[in-house]
Design a protein around this motif. Structure first.
Motif, PDB file in Angstrom:
ATOM      1  N   TYR A 250       0.819  -1.216   0.000  1.00 52.00           N
ATOM      2  CA  TYR A 250       0.000   0.000   0.000  1.00 52.00           C
ATOM      3  C   TYR A 250       0.855   1.269   0.000  1.00 52.00           C
ATOM      4  O   TYR A 250       0.388   2.344  -0.363  1.00 52.00           O
ATOM      5  CB  TYR A 250      -0.948  -0.003   1.201  1.00 52.00           C
ATOM      6  CG  TYR A 250      -0.250   0.023   2.549  1.00 52.00           C
ATOM      7  CD1 TYR A 250       0.143   1.226   3.127  1.00 52.00           C
ATOM      8  CD2 TYR A 250       0.015  -1.165   3.230  1.00 52.00           C
ATOM      9  CE1 TYR A 250       0.780   1.245   4.349  1.00 52.00           C
ATOM     10  CE2 TYR A 250       0.650  -1.146   4.457  1.00 52.00           C
ATOM     11  CZ  TYR A 250       1.036   0.070   5.022  1.00 52.00           C
ATOM     12  OH  TYR A 250       1.671   0.083   6.228  1.00 52.00           O
ATOM     13  N   GLU A 251       2.153   1.183   0.426  1.00 51.44           N
ATOM     14  CA  GLU A 251       3.019   2.367   0.445  1.00 51.44           C
ATOM     15  C   GLU A 251       3.410   2.812  -0.964  1.00 51.44           C
ATOM     16  O   GLU A 251       3.872   3.936  -1.159  1.00 51.44           O
ATOM     17  CB  GLU A 251       4.281   2.078   1.261  1.00 51.44           C
ATOM     18  CG  GLU A 251       4.040   1.953   2.752  1.00 51.44           C
ATOM     19  CD  GLU A 251       5.330   1.718   3.520  1.00 51.44           C
ATOM     20  OE1 GLU A 251       5.422   2.191   4.652  1.00 51.44           O
ATOM     21  OE2 GLU A 251       6.245   1.062   2.962  1.00 51.44           O
ATOM     22  N   ILE A 252       3.246   1.901  -1.943  1.00 52.35           N
ATOM     23  CA  ILE A 252       3.618   2.254  -3.319  1.00 52.35           C
ATOM     24  C   ILE A 252       2.770   3.429  -3.817  1.00 52.35           C
ATOM     25  O   ILE A 252       3.260   4.301  -4.540  1.00 52.35           O
ATOM     26  CB  ILE A 252       3.461   1.027  -4.232  1.00 52.35           C
ATOM     27  CG1 ILE A 252       4.415  -0.080  -3.789  1.00 52.35           C
ATOM     28  CG2 ILE A 252       3.709   1.400  -5.690  1.00 52.35           C
ATOM     29  CD1 ILE A 252       4.287  -1.371  -4.583  1.00 52.35           C
ATOM     30  N   ALA A 253       1.484   3.461  -3.434  1.00 45.39           N
ATOM     31  CA  ALA A 253       0.625   4.583  -3.855  1.00 45.39           C
ATOM     32  C   ALA A 253       1.154   5.908  -3.341  1.00 45.39           C
ATOM     33  O   ALA A 253       1.179   6.918  -4.058  1.00 45.39           O
ATOM     34  CB  ALA A 253      -0.806   4.333  -3.363  1.00 45.39           C
ATOM     35  N   GLY A 254       1.596   5.950  -2.076  1.00 44.72           N
ATOM     36  CA  GLY A 254       2.169   7.183  -1.529  1.00 44.72           C
ATOM     37  C   GLY A 254       3.459   7.574  -2.215  1.00 44.72           C
ATOM     38  O   GLY A 254       3.729   8.766  -2.465  1.00 44.72           O
ATOM     39  N   LEU A 255       4.298   6.543  -2.535  1.00 44.99           N
ATOM     40  CA  LEU A 255       5.561   6.840  -3.224  1.00 44.99           C
ATOM     41  C   LEU A 255       5.309   7.394  -4.621  1.00 44.99           C
ATOM     42  O   LEU A 255       6.046   8.283  -5.097  1.00 44.99           O
ATOM     43  CB  LEU A 255       6.408   5.566  -3.298  1.00 44.99           C
ATOM     44  CG  LEU A 255       6.942   5.032  -1.957  1.00 44.99           C
ATOM     45  CD1 LEU A 255       7.676   3.704  -2.161  1.00 44.99           C
ATOM     46  CD2 LEU A 255       7.873   6.054  -1.308  1.00 44.99           C
ATOM     47  N   LEU A 256       4.297   6.880  -5.298  1.00 46.11           N
ATOM     48  CA  LEU A 256       3.957   7.423  -6.616  1.00 46.11           C
ATOM     49  C   LEU A 256       3.509   8.882  -6.502  1.00 46.11           C
ATOM     50  O   LEU A 256       3.822   9.718  -7.372  1.00 46.11           O
ATOM     51  CB  LEU A 256       2.871   6.576  -7.264  1.00 46.11           C
ATOM     52  CG  LEU A 256       3.282   5.186  -7.748  1.00 46.11           C
ATOM     53  CD1 LEU A 256       2.061   4.402  -8.224  1.00 46.11           C
ATOM     54  CD2 LEU A 256       4.314   5.294  -8.869  1.00 46.11           C
ATOM     55  N   THR A 257       2.789   9.223  -5.451  1.00 48.67           N
ATOM     56  CA  THR A 257       2.378  10.612  -5.225  1.00 48.67           C
ATOM     57  C   THR A 257       3.599  11.513  -5.039  1.00 48.67           C
ATOM     58  O   THR A 257       3.687  12.602  -5.613  1.00 48.67           O
ATOM     59  CB  THR A 257       1.474  10.701  -3.990  1.00 48.67           C
ATOM     60  OG1 THR A 257       0.353   9.830  -4.160  1.00 48.67           O
ATOM     61  CG2 THR A 257       0.994  12.126  -3.774  1.00 48.67           C
ATOM     62  N   LEU A 258       4.560  11.040  -4.225  1.00 49.74           N
ATOM     63  CA  LEU A 258       5.792  11.819  -4.036  1.00 49.74           C
ATOM     64  C   LEU A 258       6.550  11.977  -5.348  1.00 49.74           C
ATOM     65  O   LEU A 258       7.150  13.021  -5.619  1.00 49.74           O
ATOM     66  CB  LEU A 258       6.678  11.140  -2.997  1.00 49.74           C
ATOM     67  CG  LEU A 258       6.281  11.311  -1.529  1.00 49.74           C
ATOM     68  CD1 LEU A 258       7.255  10.581  -0.629  1.00 49.74           C
ATOM     69  CD2 LEU A 258       6.259  12.801  -1.151  1.00 49.74           C
ATOM     70  N   MET A 259       6.553  10.921  -6.177  1.00 45.35           N
ATOM     71  CA  MET A 259       7.261  10.989  -7.450  1.00 45.35           C
ATOM     72  C   MET A 259       6.640  12.051  -8.355  1.00 45.35           C
ATOM     73  O   MET A 259       7.349  12.776  -9.075  1.00 45.35           O
ATOM     74  CB  MET A 259       7.220   9.627  -8.134  1.00 45.35           C
ATOM     75  CG  MET A 259       8.177   9.518  -9.310  1.00 45.35           C
ATOM     76  SD  MET A 259       9.894   9.642  -8.772  1.00 45.35           S
ATOM     77  CE  MET A 259      10.712   9.885 -10.340  1.00 45.35           C
TER      78      MET A 259
END
Length: 538
Positions: A250-259
């Protein structure tokens, strides 16, 4: 910087919120609606932070442009009247708009926005290193490679921009020259030739502009490609980390937002690099333009000014080869200036007014260097009426009271206007009507225009009155009124007289020649100015 830190905090918070929301949605789709108000608040905070950031960076650019405009305007106003041939009006105004626009954008979208973007990007990279060192290194490498390519493109982009600016200036100068010489072009049948020549120059300028656009587009293409490649790198590494248990799915969604936020910061840094090139060129042009204008700085000398000699010349000369002339003028002196056909006495008026430095010696007004008189001293001590002091665009009262502080001179304006034939421009209260004047007073007749210049010089009873062929267009009644005023003047009057009624009032005469200035008997030497010119032509 504070807003940038706030944006960074919001970005990290939003990334965490998106990751947590995604985790809960995977577990139970019904709980997603509970987080909508929180997500909406985060979106609103992001909008407000970007709004504040944009306003602050634009304000910084506008403040910088304001300071440069004020310095440039002061230099232009302080420069000497005579000297090297001045540039055209359009060329003089170009730094106020064209060059300063590039510099303002550099300060607003370049320095301010670029530095804040660099701060946000650094914070996001730091967060990525905290989450996963391998992921942080890969994203840092891709960000560095993208920025390095942008810097490499900046060199040919600089050359293309410089060439485009040179060709644009050449084309503008050609058009300006041909428009000014329109009679020669049309009269000699050269219109088609000039149109073809201008078309070719515009074609070369457009070709240079297209080459500039090629390099500019390359920079923007890199900025557009960065998030796509970044998302791919992030998904690959995040998936590997998820399989290894280092990153929760689920942290991948947050990392994509940061990207995505990092991609916007990299685009802002690229934009700053792009804006730096025209700003550097414009800065050089503006510096060169300012160095062309040698300002005349005010005389800040302190101490009690001399009161006996209102005007004093010590070894004064208008040319380096002329002999020095020394004289004093006191209250009640009315001095006529003479010159032959090749010696313009108006130059002497400009020197006395402190608008050009003497070639030799000193010229003081009430003990102060004329060339360095401050603005307050000029308003109070000098009254100038000449063709080279034109009427300003604006209202008639604004022109008449231009030398006066607000509310001063109201009691003396009506008598002056009536004596100089401007009663029809007075209202019922005796004050000048609010007539709008265009450039050079185009709404006024030549007689009224000359009278308005004189009233502007006479109001406030300045101690030194300078008239340079200021009576040529006056009627006989206006000349009689002016003669009555000058006859009782309680100061010094220096004039280049062009009417017998006014010349007859002079009690001194200074004759200007190539060899220098000499004082002669006023009764025998003061001859009509137009007569001396006619004699020179004969």
């Amino acid at each position: 910087m504070l807003v940038s830190l706030i944006q960074l905090a919001i970005a990290v918070a939003v990334a965490g919120l998106v990751g947590e929301l995604f985790r809960q949605l995977l577990e139970d789709a019904s709980v997603g609606q509970a987080h909508l108000p929180l997500l909406g608040g985060a979106i609103l905070a992001t909008v407000l932070a970007e709004f504040a950031r944009r306003r602050l960076t634009e304000a910084l650019g506008l403040d910088y442009a304001l300071s440069v405009r004020m310095v440039l305007l002061e230099r232009l106003l302080r420069r000497t009247v005579r000297g090297p041939k001045p540039r055209s009006r359009g060329s003089q105004l170009l730094p106020f708009v064209g060059d300063l626009t590039a510099l303002r954008m550099w300060w607003a979208d370049g320095i301010a926005r670029g530095s804040s973007a660099a701060l946000i990007a650094t914070g996001i990279l730091g967060w990525l290193f905290f989450k996963n060192i391998t992921l942080g290194w890969w994203v840092l490498a891709w960000s560095g490679a993208t920025l390095a390519l942008m810097v490499a493109i900046a060199r040919p982009y600089h050359r293309a921009t410089s060439r485009q600016r040179r060709l644009r200036g050449s084309m503008t100068a050609l058009i300006s020259d041909r428009v000014a010489a329109a009679h020669s072009v049309m009269g000699m049948g050269g219109m088609r030739r000039e149109l073809n020549r201008t078309e070719k120059r515009i074609g070369r300028m457009n070709a240079a502009s297209m080459k500039r656009a090629t390099w500019s587009g390359s920079m923007r293409g890199l900025a557009a490609a960065f998030p796509l490649a970044g998302f791919f790198i992030l998904l690959q590494l995040a998936a590997s980390g998820s399989r290894a248990g280092a990153i929760a799915p689920y942290e991948i969604a947050g990392l994509l937002t940061l990207m995505g936020i990092l991609a916007g910061s990299v685009a802002d840094i690229g934009r700053a690099i792009e804006l730096a090139i025209p700003a550097r060129i414009s800065g050089r042009r503006l510096h060169g333009r300012l160095s062309e204008i040698e300002p005349v700085m005010p005389d800040n000398a302190t101490g009690k000014a001399a009161t006996k000699a209102i005007l004093q010349l010590d070894a004064f000369a208008l040319s380096p080869k002329a002999s020095g002339f020394s004289a004093k003028a006191r209250k009640g002196d009315i001095i006529a200036l003479e010159g032959g056909p090749d010696d313009d006495p108006g130059r002497m008026i400009e020197a006395i007014a402190g608008l050009q430095p003497p070639a030799q010696g000193e010229l003081t007004v009430s003990g102060r260097q004329a060339i360095g008189l401050g603005q307050r001293q000029r308003r109070q001590w000098l009254g100038i009426a000449a063709a080279w002091t034109p009427i300003l665009q604006g209202k008639l009262p604004e022109n008449l009271f231009y030398r006066m502080r607000r509310g001063a001179g109201l009691d003396e304006i009506e008598p002056l206007m009536r004596k100089l034939g401007l009663a029809h421009l007075c209202g019922q209260d005796g004050q000048p009507i609010a007539l709008s004047l265009r450039e050079e007073g185009s709404k006024l007749s030549p007689q009224d225009l000359a009278a308005v210049r004189l009233v502007r010089a006479l109001i406030g009873s300045p101690r030194l009155l300078l008239l340079d062929r200021a009576t040529h267009d006056l009627t006989e009644a206006q000349l009689r009124g002016l003669a009555e005023i000058i006859a009782g003047w309680r100061g010094v009057v220096v004039m280049v007289a062009d009417s017998p009624e006014i010349r007859a009032l002079c009690n001194r005469c200074w004759r200007i020649a190539d060899t220098g200035i000499v004082e002669v008997e006023s009764s025998a030497s003061v001859t009509p100015l137009h007569a001396s010119m006619d004699a020179g032509r004969d």
